[in-house]
Design a protein around this motif. Structure first.
Motif, PDB file in Angstrom:
ATOM      1  N   ALA A 284      57.926   3.409 -23.129  1.00 40.17           N
ATOM      2  CA  ALA A 284      56.894   3.563 -24.024  1.00 40.17           C
ATOM      3  C   ALA A 284      55.844   2.498 -23.721  1.00 40.17           C
ATOM      4  O   ALA A 284      56.908   1.845 -25.183  1.00 40.17           O
ATOM      5  CB  ALA A 284      56.702   5.302 -23.966  1.00 40.17           C
TER       6      ALA A 284
ATOM      7  N   LYS B 271      53.222  18.499 -30.796  1.00 43.22           N
ATOM      8  CA  LYS B 271      52.868  16.821 -29.829  1.00 43.22           C
ATOM      9  C   LYS B 271      54.030  17.474 -28.942  1.00 43.22           C
ATOM     10  O   LYS B 271      54.651  18.390 -29.102  1.00 43.22           O
ATOM     11  CB  LYS B 271      53.363  15.779 -30.566  1.00 43.22           C
ATOM     12  CG  LYS B 271      52.082  15.495 -31.260  1.00 43.22           C
ATOM     13  CD  LYS B 271      52.008  13.885 -31.510  1.00 43.22           C
ATOM     14  CE  LYS B 271      51.191  13.387 -32.278  1.00 43.22           C
ATOM     15  NZ  LYS B 271      51.228  12.005 -32.886  1.00 43.22           N
ATOM     16  N   GLN B 272      53.113  16.798 -27.160  1.00 50.18           N
ATOM     17  CA  GLN B 272      53.537  16.832 -26.288  1.00 50.18           C
ATOM     18  C   GLN B 272      54.950  16.479 -25.495  1.00 50.18           C
ATOM     19  O   GLN B 272      55.303  15.158 -27.106  1.00 50.18           O
ATOM     20  CB  GLN B 272      53.095  16.977 -24.806  1.00 50.18           C
ATOM     21  CG  GLN B 272      52.326  18.119 -24.576  1.00 50.18           C
ATOM     22  CD  GLN B 272      51.117  17.736 -23.416  1.00 50.18           C
ATOM     23  OE1 GLN B 272      51.089  16.579 -22.690  1.00 50.18           O
ATOM     24  NE2 GLN B 272      51.142  19.190 -23.118  1.00 50.18           N
ATOM     25  N   ARG B 273      56.275  16.493 -25.529  1.00 53.83           N
ATOM     26  CA  ARG B 273      57.620  15.804 -24.893  1.00 53.83           C
ATOM     27  C   ARG B 273      56.694  14.662 -24.061  1.00 53.83           C
ATOM     28  O   ARG B 273      56.452  15.365 -23.322  1.00 53.83           O
ATOM     29  CB  ARG B 273      58.271  16.918 -24.312  1.00 53.83           C
ATOM     30  CG  ARG B 273      60.025  15.270 -24.235  1.00 53.83           C
ATOM     31  CD  ARG B 273      61.031  16.171 -24.147  1.00 53.83           C
ATOM     32  NE  ARG B 273      61.287  18.122 -24.522  1.00 53.83           N
ATOM     33  CZ  ARG B 273      62.420  18.383 -24.717  1.00 53.83           C
ATOM     34  NH1 ARG B 273      63.227  18.523 -23.223  1.00 53.83           N
ATOM     35  NH2 ARG B 273      62.019  19.716 -25.816  1.00 53.83           N
ATOM     36  N   GLU B 274      57.431  13.716 -24.915  1.00 54.22           N
ATOM     37  CA  GLU B 274      56.944  12.081 -23.990  1.00 54.22           C
ATOM     38  C   GLU B 274      58.261  11.475 -23.909  1.00 54.22           C
ATOM     39  O   GLU B 274      59.188  11.067 -24.627  1.00 54.22           O
ATOM     40  CB  GLU B 274      55.856  11.246 -24.926  1.00 54.22           C
ATOM     41  CG  GLU B 274      56.376  10.784 -26.284  1.00 54.22           C
ATOM     42  CD  GLU B 274      55.635  10.003 -26.775  1.00 54.22           C
ATOM     43  OE1 GLU B 274      54.213   9.628 -26.241  1.00 54.22           O
ATOM     44  OE2 GLU B 274      56.033   9.681 -28.170  1.00 54.22           O
ATOM     45  N   LEU B 275      57.936  10.983 -22.766  1.00 53.43           N
ATOM     46  CA  LEU B 275      59.519   9.690 -22.562  1.00 53.43           C
ATOM     47  C   LEU B 275      59.010   8.635 -23.161  1.00 53.43           C
ATOM     48  O   LEU B 275      58.094   7.999 -23.073  1.00 53.43           O
ATOM     49  CB  LEU B 275      59.023   9.247 -20.590  1.00 53.43           C
ATOM     50  CG  LEU B 275      59.823   8.116 -20.647  1.00 53.43           C
ATOM     51  CD1 LEU B 275      61.247   8.900 -20.367  1.00 53.43           C
ATOM     52  CD2 LEU B 275      59.290   7.393 -18.257  1.00 53.43           C
TER      53      LEU B 275
ATOM     54  N   SER C 190      53.877   2.244 -26.341  1.00 54.17           N
ATOM     55  CA  SER C 190      54.400   2.392 -27.973  1.00 54.17           C
ATOM     56  C   SER C 190      55.436   1.918 -28.522  1.00 54.17           C
ATOM     57  O   SER C 190      55.612   1.586 -29.676  1.00 54.17           O
ATOM     58  CB  SER C 190      54.078   4.227 -28.668  1.00 54.17           C
ATOM     59  OG  SER C 190      55.148   5.232 -27.972  1.00 54.17           O
TER      60      SER C 190
ATOM     61  N   TYR D 161      64.070  11.477 -23.983  1.00 61.76           N
ATOM     62  CA  TYR D 161      62.166  11.995 -24.250  1.00 61.76           C
ATOM     63  C   TYR D 161      62.570  11.621 -26.022  1.00 61.76           C
ATOM     64  O   TYR D 161      63.263  12.041 -26.890  1.00 61.76           O
ATOM     65  CB  TYR D 161      61.803  13.211 -24.291  1.00 61.76           C
ATOM     66  CG  TYR D 161      61.207  13.130 -22.699  1.00 61.76           C
ATOM     67  CD1 TYR D 161      62.567  11.908 -21.185  1.00 61.76           C
ATOM     68  CD2 TYR D 161      60.123  12.949 -22.134  1.00 61.76           C
ATOM     69  CE1 TYR D 161      61.479  12.730 -20.109  1.00 61.76           C
ATOM     70  CE2 TYR D 161      59.962  13.144 -20.570  1.00 61.76           C
ATOM     71  CZ  TYR D 161      60.382  13.018 -19.447  1.00 61.76           C
ATOM     72  OH  TYR D 161      59.650  12.311 -18.446  1.00 61.76           O
ATOM     73  N   ARG D 162      61.156  12.111 -26.358  1.00 58.81           N
ATOM     74  CA  ARG D 162      61.134  12.721 -28.092  1.00 58.81           C
ATOM     75  C   ARG D 162      60.089  13.637 -28.527  1.00 58.81           C
ATOM     76  O   ARG D 162      58.774  13.349 -26.934  1.00 58.81           O
ATOM     77  CB  ARG D 162      60.582  11.579 -28.758  1.00 58.81           C
ATOM     78  CG  ARG D 162      59.204  10.857 -28.834  1.00 58.81           C
ATOM     79  CD  ARG D 162      59.693   9.783 -29.770  1.00 58.81           C
ATOM     80  NE  ARG D 162      58.184   8.580 -29.413  1.00 58.81           N
ATOM     81  CZ  ARG D 162      57.791   7.914 -29.841  1.00 58.81           C
ATOM     82  NH1 ARG D 162      58.832   6.953 -30.805  1.00 58.81           N
ATOM     83  NH2 ARG D 162      56.686   6.893 -29.930  1.00 58.81           N
ATOM     84  N   GLN D 163      59.878  14.574 -29.126  1.00 59.73           N
ATOM     85  CA  GLN D 163      58.968  15.681 -29.389  1.00 59.73           C
ATOM     86  C   GLN D 163      58.900  15.244 -30.387  1.00 59.73           C
ATOM     87  O   GLN D 163      59.901  15.869 -31.821  1.00 59.73           O
ATOM     88  CB  GLN D 163      59.318  16.273 -28.744  1.00 59.73           C
ATOM     89  CG  GLN D 163      57.452  17.743 -28.839  1.00 59.73           C
ATOM     90  CD  GLN D 163      58.090  19.391 -27.834  1.00 59.73           C
ATOM     91  OE1 GLN D 163      59.413  19.183 -27.981  1.00 59.73           O
ATOM     92  NE2 GLN D 163      57.120  19.146 -27.550  1.00 59.73           N
TER      93      GLN D 163
END
Length: 118
Positions: free
Chosen positions: A60, A43-47, A62, A37-39
């Protein structure tokens, strides 16, 4: 308990590459999969990407076509995230995780900073 140790973060120019590594140790039985994941700030943490022990991968939107997640050929408790064509918007703290078949089911690494800037 499970420990996840990440490495490979740093500062890179746009268009550059980095490879993150994550190694799991401890009670690593019943491992189901690992990923990242990254944050980014504010911003919210995203997979970002995930891989199962059966080598099913997910990305993801992106990062598709730019990032590749893989497992070590000899140690299925080590995963890599190869990041190519990096963009400033990829700047974030990247967290490794591992999923297991027992409580608490998911463990996290401490995070590693990736900064993409000229």
């Amino acid at each position: 308990q499970v420990q996840l140790v990440e490495s490979g973060g740093g500062l890179v120019q746009p268009g550059g590459s980095l490879r993150l590594s994550c190694a799991a140790s401890g009670n690593i039985f019943s491992l189901n999969g690992m990923g990242w994941y990254r944050q980014a700030p504010g911003k919210q943490r995203e997979l970002v990407a995930s891989i199962t022990t059966g080598d099913i991968v997910n990305y993801a939107d992106s990062v598709k076509g730019r990032f590749t997640i893989s497992r070590d050929n000899t140690k299925n408790t080590v995963v890599y995230l190869q990041m190519n064509s990096l963009k400033p918007e990829d700047t974030a703290i990247y967290y490794c995780y591992a999923d297991f078949g027992y409580y608490p089911y998911r463990f996290w690494g401490q995070g590693t900073q990736v900064t993409v800037s000229s």
